[in-house]
Scaffold this motif. Structure first.
Motif, short mmCIF file in Angstrom:
data_model
loop_
_atom_site.label_atom_id
_atom_site.label_comp_id
_atom_site.label_asym_id
_atom_site.label_seq_id
_atom_site.Cartn_x
_atom_site.Cartn_y
_atom_site.Cartn_z
N ARG A 100 1.00 -1.39 0.05
CA ARG A 100 -0.05 0.01 0.08
C ARG A 100 0.81 1.17 0.07
O ARG A 100 1.83 1.40 0.92
N VAL A 101 0.65 2.01 -0.93
CA VAL A 101 1.34 3.46 -0.91
C VAL A 101 0.46 4.30 -0.44
O VAL A 101 -0.58 4.72 -1.23
N LEU A 102 0.72 5.14 0.72
CA LEU A 102 -0.27 6.31 0.97
C LEU A 102 0.25 7.56 0.58
O LEU A 102 1.55 7.79 1.34
N VAL A 103 -0.30 8.30 -0.15
CA VAL A 103 0.47 9.53 -0.65
C VAL A 103 -0.29 10.71 -0.15
O VAL A 103 -1.73 10.87 -0.41
N GLU A 104 0.30 11.84 0.35
CA GLU A 104 -0.40 12.92 0.69
C GLU A 104 -1.13 13.67 -0.31
O GLU A 104 -0.70 13.85 -1.43
N ARG A 105 -2.31 14.09 -0.21
CA ARG A 105 -3.30 14.54 -1.16
C ARG A 105 -2.44 15.65 -2.08
O ARG A 105 -2.70 15.46 -3.44
N PRO A 106 -1.58 16.58 -1.78
CA PRO A 106 -1.08 17.58 -2.54
C PRO A 106 -0.43 17.20 -3.52
O PRO A 106 -0.15 17.58 -4.74
N VAL A 107 0.43 15.90 -3.56
CA VAL A 107 1.40 15.53 -4.43
C VAL A 107 0.85 14.09 -4.92
O VAL A 107 1.36 13.44 -5.65
N HIS A 108 -0.40 13.79 -4.64
CA HIS A 108 -1.05 12.40 -5.08
C HIS A 108 -1.14 12.12 -6.52
O HIS A 108 -0.46 11.33 -7.04
N ASP A 109 -1.39 13.23 -7.16
CA ASP A 109 -1.76 13.05 -8.61
C ASP A 109 -0.42 12.77 -9.49
O ASP A 109 -0.35 12.27 -10.25
N ARG A 110 0.29 13.67 -8.92
CA ARG A 110 1.79 13.91 -9.55
C ARG A 110 2.46 12.43 -9.30
O ARG A 110 3.23 11.91 -10.36
N TYR A 111 2.35 11.92 -8.14
CA TYR A 111 3.12 10.65 -7.90
C TYR A 111 2.40 9.85 -8.75
O TYR A 111 3.36 8.73 -8.92
N VAL A 112 1.40 9.65 -8.75
CA VAL A 112 0.59 8.45 -9.42
C VAL A 112 1.01 8.70 -11.02
O VAL A 112 1.28 7.40 -11.57
N GLU A 113 1.12 9.76 -11.33
CA GLU A 113 1.46 9.97 -12.79
C GLU A 113 2.90 9.32 -12.98
O GLU A 113 3.14 8.69 -13.88
N ALA A 114 3.82 9.68 -12.01
CA ALA A 114 5.20 9.38 -12.08
C ALA A 114 5.37 7.71 -12.06
O ALA A 114 6.06 6.95 -12.60
N LEU A 115 4.57 7.24 -10.95
CA LEU A 115 4.60 5.85 -10.80
C LEU A 115 4.00 5.04 -11.88
O LEU A 115 4.88 4.04 -12.53
N HIS A 116 3.02 5.44 -12.61
CA HIS A 116 2.38 4.93 -13.87
C HIS A 116 3.56 4.67 -14.99
O HIS A 116 3.90 3.94 -15.35
N GLU A 117 4.33 5.86 -15.21
CA GLU A 117 5.50 5.96 -15.95
C GLU A 117 6.66 4.92 -15.63
O GLU A 117 7.01 4.07 -16.81
N ARG A 118 6.86 4.99 -14.51
CA ARG A 118 8.00 4.29 -14.41
C ARG A 118 7.70 2.36 -14.16
O ARG A 118 8.38 1.65 -14.47
N VAL A 119 6.43 2.33 -13.77
CA VAL A 119 5.98 0.82 -13.62
C VAL A 119 5.72 0.36 -15.02
O VAL A 119 6.05 -0.77 -15.37
N GLN A 120 5.33 0.97 -15.82
CA GLN A 120 4.92 0.62 -17.12
C GLN A 120 6.21 0.29 -17.92
O GLN A 120 6.18 -0.56 -18.86
N ALA A 121 7.41 0.80 -17.53
CA ALA A 121 8.65 0.68 -18.22
C ALA A 121 9.48 -0.48 -17.69
O ALA A 121 10.30 -1.02 -18.16
N LEU A 122 8.61 -1.42 -16.57
CA LEU A 122 9.25 -2.28 -16.02
C LEU A 122 9.45 -3.44 -16.85
O LEU A 122 8.18 -3.82 -17.75
N THR A 123 10.41 -4.50 -17.20
CA THR A 123 10.41 -5.56 -18.10
C THR A 123 10.06 -6.78 -17.14
O THR A 123 10.45 -6.92 -16.08
N VAL A 124 9.35 -7.78 -17.87
CA VAL A 124 8.86 -8.95 -17.33
C VAL A 124 9.62 -10.29 -18.19
O VAL A 124 9.30 -10.21 -19.59
#
Ligand code: NAP
Length: 475
Positions: A285-309
């Motif tokens: 679970r990642v709990l993100v403080e509201r003011p940075v939440h959207d920015r954090y999720v966007e950056a997370l999306h970018e990094r996780v999508q780039a992970l190789t399997v």
């Protein structure tokens, strides 16, 4: 070697001759045949350990230190062989297996250094007597391990038990027996006497249960799921035996708006997707403080999508999951998350290019409420949920609002905030501005449903020692 049990320093066939298959999760191909032990085999292994205990307990600390150091050296010299086998059997990327083997070397070294520091006390009582305590090994120790860190988990408790003067029977998880069997070969090469370490493969319901309830077993160290841990604890209670339970987690990472967000993000990805998320102490679970939440999720999306399997031997970011059944469990939780109304950020599917092997894309859900099952239950796979928070009190309440309490972390530049969280969070391990800070010399374990007792660190020796008080009248 792999189709036999390791008893009395010999690889021996199971009494009933039953076997089962070891399968490579990256290819779904059979890679070995394994011995399926029954209660009679377990009894033979325990009796071997019981017999060896009479002599092993009388070895000097120096003798035990030297053997443990030799074991560390043999593991180090065979590290490549062990790591490759681990990856083939369990699926994790090769570099992770190599790190697990290096850690196991370190545990043997740590335990080796402790044999002559397990001291009793002298206790002042009165003028006419002398009173002292002596720490003595409990006897045969049982080590029941899970499939996510087969070699490292066996090597987490075993060297400590051996250093304390106990003998052992190890029962690895059925999905991943190979590296544990190799450990038997390693310890024999290092010079451990017959019977000091025995290894039985077989089903948990039969061999595991027989080990947990064996009357000659004097201490049980169990790592695995809550339900099985409860069964093992019942078996231990029947014989009034101590038990260490290292169980699951639903570990929160709290990301405050004042944190170094890039560093936090790096740790979110590492904490959530190491070993394809099959880590008890991983971030779920990642709990993100509201003011940075959207920015954090966007950056997370970018990094996780780039992970190789890809297969573990290719050293991609994620290997396959351990089994078809486990991948199905993860897929079921993804379906549940959607049904509960969470928003899929990325992943949520089998990679289309991986037709064979039990691969799954790293998955992130946003818009998760703390009361959803997906926010409370352990998935134990590559599935991360993001939950926004507004106040520190809320972050703490969400962190503590689950049955588990294994690891927890906070990312902030405010030391007061970090210390308040560390004080109030219900967890056995708390990490600030970094994840997975659990080297072999620090205690490892959880509270609530995450377990009882601690492994690692000096306190772990108490799992294999009992205190004897001796009173002498001299005047
Ligand atoms: P599991 O199903 O509970 O199995 C763990 C071990 O117990 C296996 O060797 C299993 O054998 C054996 N077993 C099963 N039934 C038994 C019984 N009735 N009596 C005695 N032994 C029995 O757990 P898992 O799926 O392998 O592991 C995943 C879980 O482990 C997760 O919940 C994870 O969080 C936890 N874990 C905790 C830590 C920690 O340090 N806290 C570390 C790693 C993993 P079979 O495989 O033959 O069934």
């Amino acid at each position: 070697m792999f189709d036999q049990l390791f008893i009395d320093n010999d690889f021996v066939p199971p009494a009933a001759g039953r076997r089962f298959d070891a399968v490579d999760p990256a290819t779904e191909q059979r890679i070995a045949t394994l011995a399926l032990a029954d209660a009679a085999d377990v009894d033979r292994a325990v009796r071997s350990a019981h017999h060896a205990f009479a002599t092993w307990r009388r070895t000097t600390p120096t003798e035990r230190t030297r053997l443990l150091l030799r074991a560390a050296a043999v593991i180090a010299s065979r590290a490549d062989e062990i790591a490759r086998l681990e990856t083939l059997d369990m699926g994790k990327p090769l570099r992770e297996s190599q790190a697990n083997v290096a850690r196991s070397v370190r545990t043997f070294e740590y335990a080796a250094g402790a044999t002559d520091k397990l001291e009793g006390q002298s206790i002042p009582v009165d003028a006419r007597s002398f009173n002292f305590t002596h720490l003595e090994p409990v006897g045969v120790s049982a080590h029941i391990t899970p499939w996510n860190y087969p070699f490292a988990n066996a090597c987490r408790s075993l060297p400590v038990a051996l250093a304390a003067g106990c003998t052992a029977v190890v029962k690895p998880a059925s999905e991943t027996c190979l590296s544990t069997l190799l450990l038997g070969d390693v310890l024999r090469e290092a010079g451990f006497p017959p019977g000091v370490v025995n290894i039985v493969t077989g089903s948990g319901a039969e061999a595991g249960a027989a080990l947990a309830r064996h009357p000659l077993v004097r201490s049980i160290t169990f790592t695995g799921s809550v339900g099985t841990g409860q069964q093992v604890a019942h078996a231990a209670a029947d014989h009034v035996r101590p038990v260490v339970l290292e169980l699951g987690g639903k570990n929160p990472q709290v990301v405050c708006a004042d944190a170094d967000l890039d560093a936090a993000l790096k740790e979110t990805v590492r904490g959530a997707f190491t070993n394809a998320g099959q880590v008890c102490t991983g971030i779920s679970r990642v709990l993100v403080e509201r003011p940075v939440h959207d920015r954090y999720v966007e950056a997370l999306h970018e990094r996780v999508q780039a992970l190789t399997v890809a297969p573990g031997l290719d050293n991609a970011d994620l290997g396959p999951l351990v089994s078809a059944a486990h991948r199905q469990t993860v897929a079921d939780y993804v379906r549940l998350a959607r049904e509960e109304g969470a928003r899929l950020v990325c992943g949520g599917q089998v990679p289309p290019e991986r037709e064979r092997g039990w691969f799954y894309r790293p998955t992130v859900f946003d818009g998760v409420r703390p009361d959803m099952r997906i926010a409370r239950e352990e998935v134990f796979g590559p599935l991360l949920v993001v939950i926004p928070f507004d106040t520190d009190e809320q972050a703490l309440a969400i962190s503590n609002g689950v049955e588990f309490g294994l690891s927890a972390g906070i990312f902030t530049r405010d030391l007061g905030r970090a210390l308040r969280f560390a004080r109030d969070v219900e967890a056995g391990m708390v990490w600030v501005n970094e994840w997975f800070q659990s080297p072999v010399q620090v205690p490892h374990g959880g509270v609530k449903h995450s377990g009882i007792g601690r492994e690692q660190g000096f306190a772990a020796f108490a799992n294999y020692l009992q205190v004897k008080d001796v009173a002498i009248r001299f005047a």
